[in-house]
Write a protein that holds these residues in place. Structure first.
Motif, PDB file in Angstrom:
ATOM      1  N   GLU A  55       0.830  -1.206   0.000  1.00 45.27           N
ATOM      2  CA  GLU A  55       0.000   0.000   0.000  1.00 45.27           C
ATOM      3  C   GLU A  55       0.868   1.261   0.000  1.00 45.27           C
ATOM      4  O   GLU A  55       1.745   1.414   0.856  1.00 45.27           O
ATOM      5  N   PRO A  56       0.652   2.155  -0.989  1.00 44.31           N
ATOM      6  CA  PRO A  56       1.486   3.364  -1.014  1.00 44.31           C
ATOM      7  C   PRO A  56       1.175   4.274   0.181  1.00 44.31           C
ATOM      8  O   PRO A  56       0.024   4.439   0.559  1.00 44.31           O
ATOM      9  N   VAL A  57       2.230   4.838   0.728  1.00 46.49           N
ATOM     10  CA  VAL A  57       2.089   5.672   1.912  1.00 46.49           C
ATOM     11  C   VAL A  57       2.156   7.138   1.502  1.00 46.49           C
ATOM     12  O   VAL A  57       2.957   7.504   0.642  1.00 46.49           O
ATOM     13  N   VAL A  58       1.288   7.954   2.082  1.00 46.65           N
ATOM     14  CA  VAL A  58       1.311   9.380   1.756  1.00 46.65           C
ATOM     15  C   VAL A  58       1.706  10.201   2.990  1.00 46.65           C
ATOM     16  O   VAL A  58       1.071  10.110   4.035  1.00 46.65           O
ATOM     17  N   ILE A  59       2.782  10.959   2.814  1.00 48.36           N
ATOM     18  CA  ILE A  59       3.216  11.888   3.862  1.00 48.36           C
ATOM     19  C   ILE A  59       2.871  13.280   3.349  1.00 48.36           C
ATOM     20  O   ILE A  59       3.255  13.633   2.232  1.00 48.36           O
ATOM     21  N   ALA A  60       2.138  14.049   4.123  1.00 45.79           N
ATOM     22  CA  ALA A  60       1.765  15.374   3.628  1.00 45.79           C
ATOM     23  C   ALA A  60       1.714  16.374   4.761  1.00 45.79           C
ATOM     24  O   ALA A  60       1.562  16.008   5.931  1.00 45.79           O
ATOM     25  N   GLY A  61       1.836  17.644   4.381  1.00 44.61           N
ATOM     26  CA  GLY A  61       1.803  18.721   5.367  1.00 44.61           C
ATOM     27  C   GLY A  61       2.560  19.901   4.805  1.00 44.61           C
ATOM     28  O   GLY A  61       3.089  19.846   3.689  1.00 44.61           O
ATOM     29  N   PRO A  62       2.636  20.978   5.554  1.00 41.32           N
ATOM     30  CA  PRO A  62       3.290  22.173   5.030  1.00 41.32           C
ATOM     31  C   PRO A  62       4.802  22.013   4.992  1.00 41.32           C
ATOM     32  O   PRO A  62       5.349  21.141   5.669  1.00 41.32           O
ATOM     33  N   CYS A  63       5.448  22.880   4.235  1.00 40.63           N
ATOM     34  CA  CYS A  63       6.909  22.896   4.231  1.00 40.63           C
ATOM     35  C   CYS A  63       7.367  23.197   5.661  1.00 40.63           C
ATOM     36  O   CYS A  63       8.125  22.438   6.235  1.00 40.63           O
ATOM     37  N   SER A  64       6.847  24.298   6.244  1.00 43.65           N
ATOM     38  CA  SER A  64       7.225  24.679   7.607  1.00 43.65           C
ATOM     39  C   SER A  64       6.007  24.724   8.516  1.00 43.65           C
ATOM     40  O   SER A  64       4.919  25.110   8.077  1.00 43.65           O
ATOM     41  N   VAL A  65       6.228  24.386   9.763  1.00 45.39           N
ATOM     42  CA  VAL A  65       5.199  24.635  10.771  1.00 45.39           C
ATOM     43  C   VAL A  65       5.219  26.143  11.037  1.00 45.39           C
ATOM     44  O   VAL A  65       6.274  26.700  11.362  1.00 45.39           O
ATOM     45  N   GLN A  71       5.084  25.646  -4.447  1.00 47.66           N
ATOM     46  CA  GLN A  71       4.927  24.212  -4.723  1.00 47.66           C
ATOM     47  C   GLN A  71       3.879  23.553  -3.820  1.00 47.66           C
ATOM     48  O   GLN A  71       3.634  22.352  -3.934  1.00 47.66           O
ATOM     49  N   ALA A  72       3.283  24.352  -2.917  1.00 45.90           N
ATOM     50  CA  ALA A  72       2.314  23.759  -1.984  1.00 45.90           C
ATOM     51  C   ALA A  72       0.982  23.521  -2.681  1.00 45.90           C
ATOM     52  O   ALA A  72       0.500  24.365  -3.437  1.00 45.90           O
ATOM     53  N   LEU A  73       0.372  22.379  -2.426  1.00 43.80           N
ATOM     54  CA  LEU A  73      -0.962  22.100  -2.940  1.00 43.80           C
ATOM     55  C   LEU A  73      -1.976  22.792  -2.037  1.00 43.80           C
ATOM     56  O   LEU A  73      -1.787  22.829  -0.815  1.00 43.80           O
ATOM     57  N   THR A  74      -3.051  23.325  -2.663  1.00 40.99           N
ATOM     58  CA  THR A  74      -4.152  23.781  -1.815  1.00 40.99           C
ATOM     59  C   THR A  74      -4.824  22.517  -1.269  1.00 40.99           C
ATOM     60  O   THR A  74      -4.594  21.412  -1.779  1.00 40.99           O
ATOM     61  N   PHE A  75      -5.695  22.702  -0.280  1.00 37.32           N
ATOM     62  CA  PHE A  75      -6.367  21.529   0.290  1.00 37.32           C
ATOM     63  C   PHE A  75      -7.229  20.821  -0.767  1.00 37.32           C
ATOM     64  O   PHE A  75      -7.338  19.595  -0.798  1.00 37.32           O
ATOM     65  N   ARG A  85      -5.874  17.969   9.804  1.00 40.86           N
ATOM     66  CA  ARG A  85      -7.257  17.533   9.567  1.00 40.86           C
ATOM     67  C   ARG A  85      -7.446  17.062   8.126  1.00 40.86           C
ATOM     68  O   ARG A  85      -7.988  15.994   7.865  1.00 40.86           O
ATOM     69  N   VAL A  86      -6.939  17.871   7.189  1.00 37.11           N
ATOM     70  CA  VAL A  86      -7.113  17.540   5.772  1.00 37.11           C
ATOM     71  C   VAL A  86      -6.365  16.260   5.411  1.00 37.11           C
ATOM     72  O   VAL A  86      -6.870  15.411   4.671  1.00 37.11           O
ATOM     73  N   VAL A  87      -5.158  16.120   5.964  1.00 36.19           N
ATOM     74  CA  VAL A  87      -4.370  14.913   5.662  1.00 36.19           C
ATOM     75  C   VAL A  87      -5.131  13.688   6.158  1.00 36.19           C
ATOM     76  O   VAL A  87      -5.318  12.708   5.444  1.00 36.19           O
ATOM     77  N   LYS A  88      -5.621  13.783   7.398  1.00 35.41           N
ATOM     78  CA  LYS A  88      -6.327  12.645   7.980  1.00 35.41           C
ATOM     79  C   LYS A  88      -7.612  12.327   7.213  1.00 35.41           C
ATOM     80  O   LYS A  88      -7.862  11.180   6.842  1.00 35.41           O
ATOM     81  N   GLU A  89      -8.415  13.383   6.971  1.00 32.82           N
ATOM     82  CA  GLU A  89      -9.721  13.150   6.351  1.00 32.82           C
ATOM     83  C   GLU A  89      -9.620  12.550   4.953  1.00 32.82           C
ATOM     84  O   GLU A  89     -10.528  11.883   4.483  1.00 32.82           O
ATOM     85  N   ASN A  90      -8.481  12.797   4.297  1.00 36.08           N
ATOM     86  CA  ASN A  90      -8.339  12.274   2.939  1.00 36.08           C
ATOM     87  C   ASN A  90      -7.506  11.001   2.872  1.00 36.08           C
ATOM     88  O   ASN A  90      -7.086  10.575   1.800  1.00 36.08           O
TER      89      ASN A  90
END
Ligand code: PEP
Ligand code: MN
Length: 688
Positions: A446-456, A664-668, A467-472
């Motif tokens: 199963e492919p794993v997806v790591i996502a989030g902002p460049c910086s906190v 390079q950031a994706l919108t939600f 929230r968005v990472v989890k919900e999707n």
């Protein structure tokens, strides 16, 4: 009458003086022999000669009407001392820098007269150098002093034959970056001490170290109406009894503490088991190399792979190499509920080929292996240096190559390696490495997806992302807190403050967190909070950092340097595995080419190449390769199509205002679409 006694006493003094002089003369000869043995071939210790010597002395004692047991005991002690001294000469020769200090500072837990203090004196006494013994309140303070250089060595109790393992010691050894350079065994003789020789029935309160109380539980149960109270150490309890001068109080400590604090031994031998020994390890900052003629033990800490039978395979590996196990202990693995760290001691010396090959094979079944060091063994019950193996038992033949090396593709694989990377290479491990982080498996189908902002950037920002990472259906949350920026005037990250909120967001949404670490001194503290440590492209060959990463029990997300070829990348990963940590996830993130249309050129061919060359999982970061959100869906799809185990992408609630890598950031919304695309791809794959 008085005069006569005085004369006899004078005579005794003279005889005792002669005994000491004779010991001194003996010691001189021992030192000279020791010097000769430094260069000579053959064993340090001749057991047959020792037996013959003892037999002769016993016969002589009998003739002279001296108790043969006394002579045996004394001479065992004298021979033991000589062997220790000669072993020490060898260790000093092989480790010249550790003999440089004029005064050795040796830490122990407790106060003057504690068992730890006495065993430290016994262990360091034969060194023949000045030693300052320093008592500490806790094990942790003592080990911290070794770590910080305030102390050369610490004497740490690790197990007791009655009460069992000392958990705190094991946990500290796993957590702190220290090594073992020796061990010793101390016979614990618990006595009940009071200010006068009071009857037991008068005693109302007994103080001692919890370990001592546990070891005397049966005796204490028989004391009626007596209150038992824990104290920091046995000698401190004795001191309290002296200070308070209360006839109803007593302490459990050794007879030496009674002597030091002027107390009475009310009762001796009160431990549940008469044979009560504690094993201590000598902790230091740097390991020692020990001459192969000295019988040694080696201690390691390991976490097994998440596979059925992994522990059994580890133990078999040791057995295959004839490395005799002397201790196996398990403790909870920090941050990984229901997983265990195993502490293993075996007979063997890191200086030998046999142990090196054994350990290399062992790593194949571990996700983490920390070598605590090799040291002269002192394991027999009588507390003698361990005896050498009998002459017939020569070292077993060790196969020249690890077993899997005989597999058909292995030699081809090795030819491809410009510089060998033994642990990273598939030549040594055919099976894919799976890395488990919480409920997520990296390296599987199963492919794993790591996502989030460049910086906190803020609590709101990182919570929104989580929230968005989890919900999707994303698996892990990323966010940089220490940022490697091209310009010193750009946002440098929120540091540990950012890490705190990243951790909180991860915990809230049930997402393990990934964050970059740039400095070696940040590795340990960041590892306490983050589930995966990321090494950025700019630090791929920061070797001091890589060695530090090898010491932590956390997976490493290891990015390819933008100027590094695949061999250099895998060679750098080898540093982490060689230092003990087998949990490396490779991450292709684009390399510098003449092409400027993208921020970097995503080298997708690195994926199949790495999957062939190494058992480590590999994921792709299209965000840093493209430098723009626009081609991320295509490149993510391409990555999975060529066999990546997952992807890492940047996403931000409002890319236009991002403090780093906004373009390079994706919108939600884009992220949601990307996740749908990945799920569809995977579903199609599975149904095939
Ligand atoms: C990042 O992941 O934010 C980052 C700095 O990546 P890289 O090291 O690949 O440039
Ligand atoms: Mn970035």
């Amino acid at each position: 009458m008085q005069r006569e006694i005085q004369d006899l006493r004078n005579k005794l003094d003279e005889i005792d003086g002669n005994i000491v002089d004779a010991l001194a003369a003996r010691q001189q000869v021992i030192t000279t022999i020791g010097q000769a043995k430094l260069t000579a071939e053959g064993g340090l210790r001749d057991l047959t000669r020792e037996q013959e010597l003892l037999a002769r002395l016993v016969a002589r004692a009998k003739d002279a009407d001296v108790d043969p047991h006394l002579v045996t005991r004394l001479f065992r002690e004298i021979l033991d001392h000589s062997v220790r001294r000669q072993q020490q000469n060898l260790v000093d020769r092989d480790n010249p820098d550790r003999t440089a200090a004029d005064v050795l500072v040796v830490g122990y837990q407790g106060t003057d007269g504690a068992n730890s203090h006495l065993v430290a004196q016994k262990h360091f006494g034969p060194r023949g150098v000045e030693v300052e013994y320093r008592g500490y309140d806790s094990f942790e303070e003592m080990l911290q002093a070794v770590h910080d250089g305030g102390c050369n060595y610490a004497m740490l109790p690790i197990e007791n034959t009655t009460a069992g393992s000392i958990n705190e010691s094991y946990d500290l050894l796993a957590r702190m970056n220290l090594v073992l350079v020796g061990e010793d065994i101390w016979k614990i003789e618990h006595c009940l001490l009071a200010i006068e020789d009071v009857p037991l029935s008068h005693i109302r309160r007994v103080y001692s170290h919890p370990q001592a109380l546990a070891q005397c539980s049966e005796f204490l149960r028989r004391l009626k109406d007596t209150h038992v109270e824990s104290f920091t150490d046995t000698a401190m309890a004795a001191r309290k009894i002296r200070d308070e001068q209360d006839l109803s109080q007593a302490a459990i400590a050794n007879a030496e503490a009674a002597r030091i604090y002027g107390l009475h031994v009310v009762k001796q031998g009160i431990a549940n088991q008469k044979e009560n020994f504690t094993r201590f390890v000598v902790v230091a900052r740097e390991p020692v190399t020990v001459d192969e003629r000295i019988p040694c033990k080696t201690s390691v800490i390991l976490a097994t792979k998440h596979e059925e039978g992994a522990l059994l395979r580890c133990l078999n590996t040791l057995a295959d190499h004839h490395l005799n196990l002397t201790k196996l202990e398990s403790r909870p693995r920090p941050n990984n509920p229901w997983e265990y760290l195993f502490y293993i001691d075996f007979e063997g010396n890191l200086a030998s080929q046999q142990v090196q090959t054994g350990l290399r094979e062992l790593t194949a079944n571990t996700s983490y292996l920390k070598v605590l060091g090799s040291y002269p063994a002192r394991t027999t019950r009588e507390n003698r240096p361990a005896e050498p193996k009998p002459a017939g038992a020569s070292r077993p033949k060790v196969p020249a190559e690890p077993k899997a090396a005989s597999a058909p593709t292995a030699s081809v694989m090795q030819q491809l390696e410009k510089k060998p990377y033994k642990l990273v290479s598939r030549a040594g491990r055919m099976k894919d490495t799976l890395i488990q982080v919480g409920n997520v498996t990296i390296g599987g189908a199963e492919p794993v997806v790591i996502a989030g902002p460049c910086s906190v950037e803020s609590r709101d920002q990182i919570f929104a992302c989580a929230r968005v990472v989890k919900e999707n259906g994303g698996h892990l949350l990323r966010g940089g807190c220490f940022k490697p920026r091209t310009s010193p005037y750009s946002f440098q990250g929120m540091g540990y403050e950012g890490l705190d909120i990243l951790e909180e967001a991860g915990r809230t949404f049930g997402l393990p967190i990934v964050t970059e670490v740039m400095h070696p001194s940040d590795v340990q503290p960041v590892a306490r909070q983050a589930d995966i440590l990321q090494i950025g492209a700019r630090n791929m060959q920061n070797f001091s950092l890589l060695k530090e990463l090898g010491k932590v029990d956390r997976p490493i997300l290891f990015k390819r340097g933008m100027m590094a070829d695949i061999d250099e990348w895998l060679g750098a990963a080898e540093y982490i595995l060689a230092a003990g940590n087998q949990q490396v996830i490779l991450c292709e993130r684009g390399i510098r080419t003449f092409e400027t249309a993208t921020r970097n050129t995503l080298d997708l061919s690195a994926v199949p190449v790495c999957r062939e060359r190494t058992h480590l999982p590999i994921i792709v970061d299209p965000s840093h390769a493209c430098g723009t959100y626009r081609w991320i869906p295509q490149m993510a799809a391409g990555s999975l199509a060529v066999g990546a185990h997952g992807i890492m992408v940047e996403t931000h609630p409002d890319p236009a205002t991002a403090k780093s890598d906004g373009p390079q950031a994706l919108t939600f919304e884009m992220f949601e679409k990307l996740m749908a695309q990945i799920h569809a791809m995977h579903a199609a794959q599975v149904s095939k």
